[in-house]
Design an enzyme around this catalytic site. Structure first.
Site, short mmCIF file in Angstrom:
data_model
loop_
_atom_site.label_atom_id
_atom_site.label_comp_id
_atom_site.label_asym_id
_atom_site.label_seq_id
_atom_site.Cartn_x
_atom_site.Cartn_y
_atom_site.Cartn_z
CD GLU A 1 -3.82 -2.32 8.44
OE1 GLU A 1 -4.75 -3.14 8.56
OE2 GLU A 1 -2.71 -2.61 7.93
CB CYS B 1 2.15 -4.43 0.50
SG CYS B 1 2.42 -4.01 2.23
MN MN Z 1 -0.99 -2.13 7.28
#
Ligand code: MN
Length: 149
Positions: free
Chosen positions: A59, A113
């Site tokens: 992505e 993340c």
């Molecule tokens: Mn991403």
């Protein structure tokens, strides 16, 4: 407040499906939200775990990711670079860069993340984007391997 860590889970942190969206580019990924954003710190800090043989979505999006590999090893695509990654490595994904994480080294790959609370939705590649990515042999090998199985 303290949340204890056991076997790559944390007290009171549910293990969630990776994505609600229909997307066929990922396989065998779980998501845990470790810290929700607040007005003071408008970021969400997540832990993703890709089971051995799995991969995150291929992505891109406008928002940035800061990633720290927390478990195991694998390989990542960031932009047009394919790089082996291991526990402790730091990965920055800049705005607009194609990216994917793969647990392709016989073990799970877990990573922390960090993202902004306000962020755009990811895009998956069109056939044309995919062909453009595949012009680099190393990227083609990476993507073709992730499509096997
Ligand atoms: Mn991403």
């Amino acid at each position: 407040m303290v949340r204890k860590f056991h076997a790559y889970r944390w007290d009171e942190v549910p293990v969630l499906v990776y994505k609600e969206e229909a997307d066929t580019t990922f396989r065998d990924v779980s998501r845990q939200v470790l810290f929700e954003g607040t007005e003071d710190i408008p970021c969400q800090w997540r832990y993703f775990e890709v089971a051995a043989g799995g991969c995150s979505s291929l992505e891109r999006h406008e928002h940035t990711h800061h990633v720290m590999i927390f478990r195991g090893a694998g390989t990542c695509l960031v932009g047009t670079e394919v790089t082996p990654i291991e526990r402790g490595d730091l990965v920055t994904i800049e705005s607009g860069e194609w990216h994917q994480f793969r647990a392709n080294r016989g073990e799970a790959l877990g990573f922390l993340c960090l993202v902004n609370v306000r962020r755009d939705r990811p895009q998956t590649p069109t056939a044309k984007d995919y062909d453009a990515l595949c012009r680099r042999p190393a990227v083609r090998r990476f993507l073709e391997e992730s499509n096997e199985k």
